[in-house]
Structures are given as C-alpha cells and as structure tokens.
Design an enzyme around this catalytic site. Structure first.
Site, PDB file in Angstrom:
ATOM      1  N   LYS A   1       0.883  -1.183   0.000  1.00 40.06           N
ATOM      2  CA  LYS A   1       0.000   0.000   0.000  1.00 40.06           C
ATOM      3  C   LYS A   1       0.915   1.225   0.000  1.00 40.06           C
ATOM      4  O   LYS A   1       1.448   1.632   1.024  1.00 40.06           O
ATOM      5  CB  LYS A   1      -0.879  -0.015   1.256  1.00 40.06           C
ATOM      6  CG  LYS A   1      -2.227   0.647   1.086  1.00 40.06           C
ATOM      7  CD  LYS A   1      -2.286   2.118   1.031  1.00 40.06           C
ATOM      8  CE  LYS A   1      -1.999   2.966   2.191  1.00 40.06           C
ATOM      9  NZ  LYS A   1      -1.777   4.379   1.739  1.00 40.06           N
TER      10      LYS A   1
ATOM     11  N   CYS B   1      13.220  10.626   7.777  1.00 40.02           N
ATOM     12  CA  CYS B   1      12.988  10.146   9.154  1.00 40.02           C
ATOM     13  C   CYS B   1      14.211  10.366  10.027  1.00 40.02           C
ATOM     14  O   CYS B   1      14.089  10.696  11.198  1.00 40.02           O
ATOM     15  CB  CYS B   1      12.608   8.672   9.127  1.00 40.02           C
ATOM     16  SG  CYS B   1      13.802   7.640   8.267  1.00 40.02           S
TER      17      CYS B   1
ATOM     18  N   GLU C   1       8.519   1.240  11.581  1.00 38.50           N
ATOM     19  CA  GLU C   1       9.648   2.171  11.393  1.00 38.50           C
ATOM     20  C   GLU C   1       9.024   3.560  11.387  1.00 38.50           C
ATOM     21  O   GLU C   1       8.388   3.947  10.416  1.00 38.50           O
ATOM     22  CB  GLU C   1      10.350   1.935  10.049  1.00 38.50           C
ATOM     23  CG  GLU C   1      10.763   0.512   9.772  1.00 38.50           C
ATOM     24  CD  GLU C   1      11.850   0.028  10.691  1.00 38.50           C
ATOM     25  OE1 GLU C   1      12.562   0.857  11.284  1.00 38.50           O
ATOM     26  OE2 GLU C   1      11.973  -1.197  10.848  1.00 38.50           O
TER      27      GLU C   1
ATOM     28  N   GLU D   1       8.535  16.253  15.697  1.00 37.88           N
ATOM     29  CA  GLU D   1       9.052  15.997  14.346  1.00 37.88           C
ATOM     30  C   GLU D   1       8.364  16.945  13.373  1.00 37.88           C
ATOM     31  O   GLU D   1       7.135  16.892  13.213  1.00 37.88           O
ATOM     32  CB  GLU D   1       8.781  14.547  13.933  1.00 37.88           C
ATOM     33  CG  GLU D   1       9.401  14.220  12.577  1.00 37.88           C
ATOM     34  CD  GLU D   1       9.088  12.812  12.095  1.00 37.88           C
ATOM     35  OE1 GLU D   1       7.911  12.409  12.150  1.00 37.88           O
ATOM     36  OE2 GLU D   1      10.015  12.132  11.619  1.00 37.88           O
TER      37      GLU D   1
HETATM   38  P1  NAD Z   1       1.886   8.500   7.641  1.00 41.40           P
HETATM   39  O1  NAD Z   1       1.996   7.754   8.917  1.00 41.40           O
HETATM   40  O2  NAD Z   1       0.905   9.582   7.534  1.00 41.40           O
HETATM   41  O3  NAD Z   1       1.537   7.491   6.445  1.00 41.40           O
HETATM   42  C1  NAD Z   1       2.337   6.359   6.182  1.00 41.40           C
HETATM   43  C2  NAD Z   1       1.481   5.327   5.458  1.00 41.40           C
HETATM   44  O4  NAD Z   1       0.448   4.892   6.340  1.00 41.40           O
HETATM   45  C3  NAD Z   1       0.779   5.861   4.209  1.00 41.40           C
HETATM   46  O5  NAD Z   1       0.768   4.884   3.204  1.00 41.40           O
HETATM   47  C4  NAD Z   1      -0.624   6.143   4.709  1.00 41.40           C
HETATM   48  O6  NAD Z   1      -1.610   6.096   3.695  1.00 41.40           O
HETATM   49  C5  NAD Z   1      -0.808   5.005   5.699  1.00 41.40           C
HETATM   50  N1  NAD Z   1      -1.841   5.233   6.710  1.00 41.40           N
HETATM   51  C6  NAD Z   1      -2.247   6.417   7.245  1.00 41.40           C
HETATM   52  N2  NAD Z   1      -3.239   6.206   8.129  1.00 41.40           N
HETATM   53  C7  NAD Z   1      -3.465   4.877   8.171  1.00 41.40           C
HETATM   54  C8  NAD Z   1      -4.369   4.042   8.894  1.00 41.40           C
HETATM   55  N3  NAD Z   1      -5.257   4.539   9.760  1.00 41.40           N
HETATM   56  N4  NAD Z   1      -4.320   2.706   8.695  1.00 41.40           N
HETATM   57  C9  NAD Z   1      -3.422   2.176   7.827  1.00 41.40           C
HETATM   58  N5  NAD Z   1      -2.555   2.916   7.094  1.00 41.40           N
HETATM   59  C10 NAD Z   1      -2.573   4.251   7.272  1.00 41.40           C
HETATM   60  O7  NAD Z   1       3.365   9.000   7.316  1.00 41.40           O
HETATM   61  P2  NAD Z   1       3.853   9.855   6.070  1.00 41.40           P
HETATM   62  O8  NAD Z   1       3.388  11.257   6.242  1.00 41.40           O
HETATM   63  O9  NAD Z   1       3.513   9.139   4.810  1.00 41.40           O
HETATM   64  O10 NAD Z   1       5.441   9.755   6.238  1.00 41.40           O
HETATM   65  C11 NAD Z   1       6.143  10.560   7.120  1.00 41.40           C
HETATM   66  C12 NAD Z   1       6.482   9.789   8.386  1.00 41.40           C
HETATM   67  O11 NAD Z   1       7.182   8.598   8.066  1.00 41.40           O
HETATM   68  C13 NAD Z   1       7.418  10.581   9.287  1.00 41.40           C
HETATM   69  O12 NAD Z   1       6.990  10.468  10.619  1.00 41.40           O
HETATM   70  C14 NAD Z   1       8.757   9.880   9.091  1.00 41.40           C
HETATM   71  O13 NAD Z   1       9.662  10.025  10.155  1.00 41.40           O
HETATM   72  C15 NAD Z   1       8.332   8.468   8.892  1.00 41.40           C
HETATM   73  N6  NAD Z   1       9.375   7.685   8.229  1.00 41.40           N
HETATM   74  C16 NAD Z   1      10.082   6.766   8.975  1.00 41.40           C
HETATM   75  C17 NAD Z   1      11.114   6.033   8.386  1.00 41.40           C
HETATM   76  C18 NAD Z   1      11.901   5.003   9.179  1.00 41.40           C
HETATM   77  O14 NAD Z   1      12.576   4.177   8.571  1.00 41.40           O
HETATM   78  N7  NAD Z   1      11.848   5.012  10.510  1.00 41.40           N
HETATM   79  C19 NAD Z   1      11.427   6.238   7.037  1.00 41.40           C
HETATM   80  C20 NAD Z   1      10.683   7.167   6.308  1.00 41.40           C
HETATM   81  C21 NAD Z   1       9.646   7.890   6.919  1.00 41.40           C
END
Ligand code: NAD
Length: 499
Positions: free
Chosen positions: A193, A304, A269, A401
C-alpha cells in the site's frame, strides 16, 4: 540495454514528456480499477499540476487482494519453491529496476517533489536492496538444537504468509524495497500500500514484477488512502504481518488494529527528532558544518533520520552555527528536475503549511531565527532552509518531528549534558557524534538511546547493517540479514529417536 542517464534539466523534462503512467491497482497479476471506480489525484508539488488520476482502493479491493494473496501463498508456487528460483527471479527484478532507473527516479521526483539526484540515489538503493536480499535467500540456514542423544530438534525458518507493506511518501521506491525485498525473499505473499501522495513508482514496479516472473498474487499493489484501504489491510484476518514505515501516530493505530483482529505481527519504522552532537574538540569544522546542514536539509528535511536537533558545545557554538548557516545558504530549493538542485518542493500543500506553522511557532517560542523563515516561490510548495539557534528542550520546535527543512540548535557545556539533551526525546531513531576523542566517542555512543549512531558522519548506509529505531521511533529492523529473518516464523520440529 542500459543507456546513459539524462544529464540536464532539459533532458529530464524531455524524458518526463514521454512517460506513460500506470494508474490502476495491481491485483492477481492484472491491472484493474478500484472496485468502487474511485480515484485519487496525484499532483506534482513543484507545479501544482495534476499528474494522474490513480485508483483509490478500499475495503472491497483489500478483501479481494488478501484472498488472492492467501491462495497464492497456499499454492506454494513462491512460498515453497526452490530457494534458488526465488533468488534468480528477484535478481532479475533488480536488473529490470536498474534498466528502468531513470524512469523510476523521474516518477518519484514528479510525484513528491524530491530532487532528481536524490531519486536516482533511491533507485540505486532499491537495486542494491533487491540484490542483497536475493543473495541472502540461499545463505540463511535453519538450526539443529543441542538436544540429548534421544531427540533431534530442528529449528526451521518458514515464511509468515501474507505481509501487508504500508509505506510513506518521502522515499517512495526505496522504502518499498526495504519491505518487499526481504519479505518476498523469505517466500511471503506481499500486498503493497503506497502512500496516497506517491503511488506512481509502486505501480511501475508492479509491471516490472510481472516481467521478472513473480507468480500472480504473490505481489500486489493497492493504491489508496490510509484510513480506507490501509486500515482494511491492518484489520484483515488474512494478513499475518504488517510492515509499516510512517508516522508514530499511525504506527500506534496499527498496533490497535492488530489487537482488534488477529494479533498479526506489526513491525514499525516511525518518526524521529534526531540529535547531532558536535564537541569542541572536533576538527575540520567547515566539513562538519557542511555535513550538519546536509543532515537536515537533504530531501527538504522530509527524512525520518533528519539531524533536526544540532547540539553544539557552547565554547564553539557561535562560530560553528555561522558555518552551518553559510553551508545552508548554498542549499536553496530549486526545480526538482534540475540535477543541480539540492532541495526540491515539499510533498503537498498540507505539509508545506504544517512546516510554515512550525517556523512561526519557533519565532513565537523565542528561538533565534538565523536563516530562512517564510517561503518566497510564487508557485509550487518550496521552503528555504531554516535555522533556529537558542532552542531549549521545552520548545515544541525542539521536541516535535517537523518533517521539513527546519534545524533547531541547542548549546551544551559538558558531555553529561549533551547525552541528557540527546536522550530527552520520545524518539530514538538516529544520533550523531562528532569528536576526535575515541574514549568519548565510545562512552557517548553506548549511552545514546538510538537505533543507529553515526560517528564523524551522518547517515552512513549499507545493505549489510540493520536500520530501525527504539522508543517511539519503532521496533522493526530493515535491511541486512535481520530484515529477512523478521519475515520468517521460527518452527521447532522435535523428533524422538530410538536409542
Ligand atoms: P503517515 O503515517 O501519515 O503514512 C504512512 C502510510 O500509512 C501511508 O501509506 C498512509 O496512507 C498510511 N496510513 C495512514 N493512516 C493509516 C491508517 N489509519 N491505517 C493504515 N494505514 C494508514 O506518514 P507519512 O506522512 O507518509 O510519512 C512521514 C512519516 O514517516 C514521518 O513520521 C517519518 O519520520 C516516517 N518515516 C520513517 C522512516 C523510518 O525508517 N523510521 C522512514 C521514512 C519515513
């Protein structure tokens, strides 16, 4: 045949004009519209223009895909096939990704605004990840337990079943590879997804998966929103494991969904607010300042492991911050398709406004604005590198963040104070230590609460080392042999022997 990559802005623009975008979901080996017929709009954040209308999947699509994934898993066509075959197919996929690297890089840049040079690096990382995990397939052994003579205890590693990979938009293709490469290598069926903000490279990847010869149903892609198709996958009784990269808030929701459904494994992650500690004994301050600026401004700060908290020993702070400002002045955002741009556009208007709100908050909290601030571009979501000095632990800009090009600088007077400041965070993803004193480096590295510690560098990476966080930055590890192991169940077979 692999040809030379485009070299100029005009070359990339010309390639962009030739793209033929796949916009449908990939289910059971076919590209199909969402069952509801709904679509979501993919925009280019550098221009605000619409790129495509992409299938917006929902519960009905998730139900179909999970049933297909389960059937594919049970068939054994991938899950029980000769490991050598899985390895050959995944290596073929790596070669196909490499052969289409410019197109894939372009899709990520157009979809989410990152500079093309960064996207090229991501595709190279994707190829490396696929190759590494493919090569590991026939090198991970089971165990024979040290039982007595009367028994033989076999410890087997088996694929888990159906893995749902839910990924973010900041490194669309590379984050995808960190999940799907080890999960597929271990023999699982995988449903991907992608983020609703960056689905295009995932759909192109699905075409390459088909070409590589991965059997239908073993890999599927469901574009759509998190609260619809993402949630449906997370609540599904047919999904055995959630592999998630994204925000800490959504990570917490996924653990609840697992508890409400089938106790599926949840690997997270999540976010970070990573400290980068500069001690006064460190040398080559210009190079360190350059690295400290790149640690936060790379990929517009949408990283991240962004080094978003810079902790500087007070005796050198004024001089060092001036050097960081000088380095950052050279990192202004530009056209993401220009190979010379260091920063591109923020992913969308919501993220752009969110970061601007944090910048205004930093000013009102009393931090000293040293560089940047308000945006200047008339079109597209561009933000300049922004630096605040005199940040204190109570300020929200120093704790939360931001996920944008905003650096918070703290001062410290002793090693103890630096460690306390660094660990005073809900997060624990990455940390940096800059010093010439090896004793200090070892002392500090051991005490930092962080998944990875970078010593005299920032973000050193390789497929051989695991990547992940502690505390609210998550619990999983991507990359390395640890990643493939985590997508396996460990089974004991106990055989009684007649002696
Ligand atoms: P997000 O949590 O908003 O979304 C991530 C994914 O989760 C998307 O595909 C989104 O559609 C999905 N999602 C959202 N709500 C959901 C739900 N209720 N149920 C299931 N899936 C759902 O994050 P983002 O804005 O896409 O990315 C930014 C975040 O990702 C930042 O916090 C960043 O630090 C983190 N990140 C972490 C790493 C790591 O390796 N630790 C790497 C990259 C990004």
């Amino acid at each position: 045949m692999v040809t030379d990559s485009p070299k100029t802005l005009a070359d990339w623009q010309a390639l962009a004009a030739t793209l033929n975008l796949e916009t449908r979901a990939f289910i059971d080996g076919e590209f199909v519209p969402a069952v509801s017929g709904s679509t979501l709009t993919s925009i280019n954040p550098a221009t605000g223009e619409t790129l495509a209308e992409v299938a917006s999947c929902d519960t009905a699509d998730a139900e179909r895909a999970t049933q297909v994934a389960r059937a594919a898993f049970e068939s054994g066509a991938w899950s029980r096939c000769d490991p050598g075959k899985r390895k050959r197919v995944l290596l073929r996929l790596a070669e196909l990704v490499n052969a289409h690297r410019d197109e894939l890089a372009l899709l990520d840049t157009l979809d989410m605004g990152k500079p093309i040079s960064s996207s090229q690096g991501d595709v190279a990382g994707t190829v490396a990840c696929l190759r590494y995990q493919a090569e590991c397939i026939d090198k991970l052994y089971g165990e024979v337990a040290p039982t007595g003579d009367g028994a033989l205890g076999l410890v087997l590693r088996e694929p888990m079943g159906v893995v749902a990979a839910i990924v973010p938009w900041n490194f669309p293709l590379m984050m995808t590879s960190w999940k799907i490469a080890p999960a597929l290598a271990a023999g699982n069926s995988v449903i991907l997804k992608p983020s609703e903000k960056s689905p295009l490279s995932a759909l192109r990847l699905a075409q390459l998966v088909q070409e590589a010869g991965i059997p239908p149903g073993v890999f599927q892609v469901l574009p759509g929103y998190g609260h619809t198709v993402g949630k449906a996958l997370a609540l599904s009784m047919e999904v055995d494991c959630l592999a998630f990269t994204g925000s800490t808030g959504v990570g917490k929701q996924l653990m609840q969904y697992a508890g409400q459904s089938n106790l599926k494994r949840v690997f997270l992650e999540c976010g970070g607010k990573s400290p980068n500690i500069v001690f006064a004994d460190c040398q080559q301050l210009d190079a360190v300042a350059q690295s400290a600026a790149a640690a936060i401004f790379h990929n517009q700060g949408e990283v991240c492991i962004a080094g978003s908290r810079l902790l500087v020993e007070n005796s050198i702070r004024e001089d060092f911050v001036a050097r960081v400002v000088k380095a950052a002045e050279q990192m202004q955002p530009g056209d993401p398709l220009d190979p010379n741009s260091f920063m591109g556009a923020m992913v969308d208007e919501a993220q752009y406004q969110r970061v601007l709100d944090y910048i205004r908050l930093g000013v009102s909290e009393g931090a000293a604005l040293k560089l940047g601030g308000e945006a200047s571009a008339s079109k597209g979501y561009f933000l300049p590198p922004t630096i605040f000095d005199n940040v204190t632990p109570e300020m929200r800009i120093g704790r939360e963040e931001i996920f944008g090009p905003v650096l918070s600088v703290f001062g410290f007077d002793s090693e103890e104070q630096a460690i306390a400041l660094a660990n005073d965070s809900d997060y624990g993803l990455a940390a940096g230590v800059w010093s010439q004193d090896i004793d200090r480096i070892m002392r500090v590295s051991r005490r930092l609460q962080s998944g990875q510690v970078y010593v005299n560098n920032w973000a050193g990476v390789d497929q051989t080392v695991p990547f992940g966080g502690v505390k609210q930055s998550g619990n999983g590890r991507d990359k390395s042999l640890h990643a493939q192991e985590k997508y396996c169940e460990v089974k004991t077979v106990w055989m009684s022997l007649s002696v």
